[in-house]
Design an enzyme around this catalytic site. Structure first.
Site, mmCIF file in Angstrom:
data_model
loop_
_atom_site.group_PDB
_atom_site.id
_atom_site.type_symbol
_atom_site.label_atom_id
_atom_site.label_comp_id
_atom_site.label_asym_id
_atom_site.label_seq_id
_atom_site.Cartn_x
_atom_site.Cartn_y
_atom_site.Cartn_z
ATOM 1 N N ASP A 1 6.577 47.051 65.747
ATOM 2 C CA ASP A 1 7.871 46.368 65.833
ATOM 3 C C ASP A 1 7.980 45.488 67.076
ATOM 4 O O ASP A 1 7.816 45.956 68.206
ATOM 5 C CB ASP A 1 8.959 47.438 65.846
ATOM 6 C CG ASP A 1 10.372 46.899 65.779
ATOM 7 O OD1 ASP A 1 10.590 45.695 66.049
ATOM 8 O OD2 ASP A 1 11.275 47.691 65.470
ATOM 9 N N CYS B 1 13.194 33.409 58.838
ATOM 10 C CA CYS B 1 14.143 32.294 58.726
ATOM 11 C C CYS B 1 15.105 32.441 57.548
ATOM 12 O O CYS B 1 15.793 31.500 57.186
ATOM 13 C CB CYS B 1 13.384 30.977 58.615
ATOM 14 S SG CYS B 1 12.314 30.898 57.167
#
Length: 121
Positions: free
Chosen positions: A52, A84
């Protein structure tokens, strides 16, 4: 060369570096999608998966991650394309476009955080 790839996906960064003939000594990949990691490890088994991006830290040549600590010295190249989805017009039928405030796209700020701590400036 030590490369840190954030939001690594299926490691297209390694494909690009390989195609232009850039030798990579260590490639650290921050990715959480299991399928993407599996594809990367099949094609680039020496990839060091660090987990992560929000848990990545770097200080005095040591990369601290959820998957361990790595003495890397200098990070020579930082690459990555943050999610995005919160910019996509395809989402407008079900969701508002949240831009950098969206849950996924706000991860762009993690790229900036890490860029700052590895001292490219």
């Amino acid at each position: 060369m030590n490369v840190l790839s954030l939001f690594d996906g299926i490691s297209c960064g390694q494909v690009a570096l390989e195609r232009v003939g850039i030798k990579v000594d260590n490639y650290f990949a921050s990715e959480i999608k299991k399928h993407a990691i599996k594809v990367t490890q099949k094609h680039f088994p020496n990839t060091i998966q660090i987990g992560d991006v929000t848990k990545v830290k770097y200080k005095d040549g040591i990369l601290y991650t959820e998957n361990g600590e790595f003495k890397v010295g200098k990070i020579d190249l930082l690459i990555g394309g943050s999610p995005c989805q919160n910019f996509s017009i395809a989402r407008t039928c079900m969701y508002e476009i949240d831009g950098l405030k969206g849950d996924k796209s706000k991860l762009f700020y993690e790229y900036l955080r890490i860029l700052k701590i590895i001292s490219f400036f």
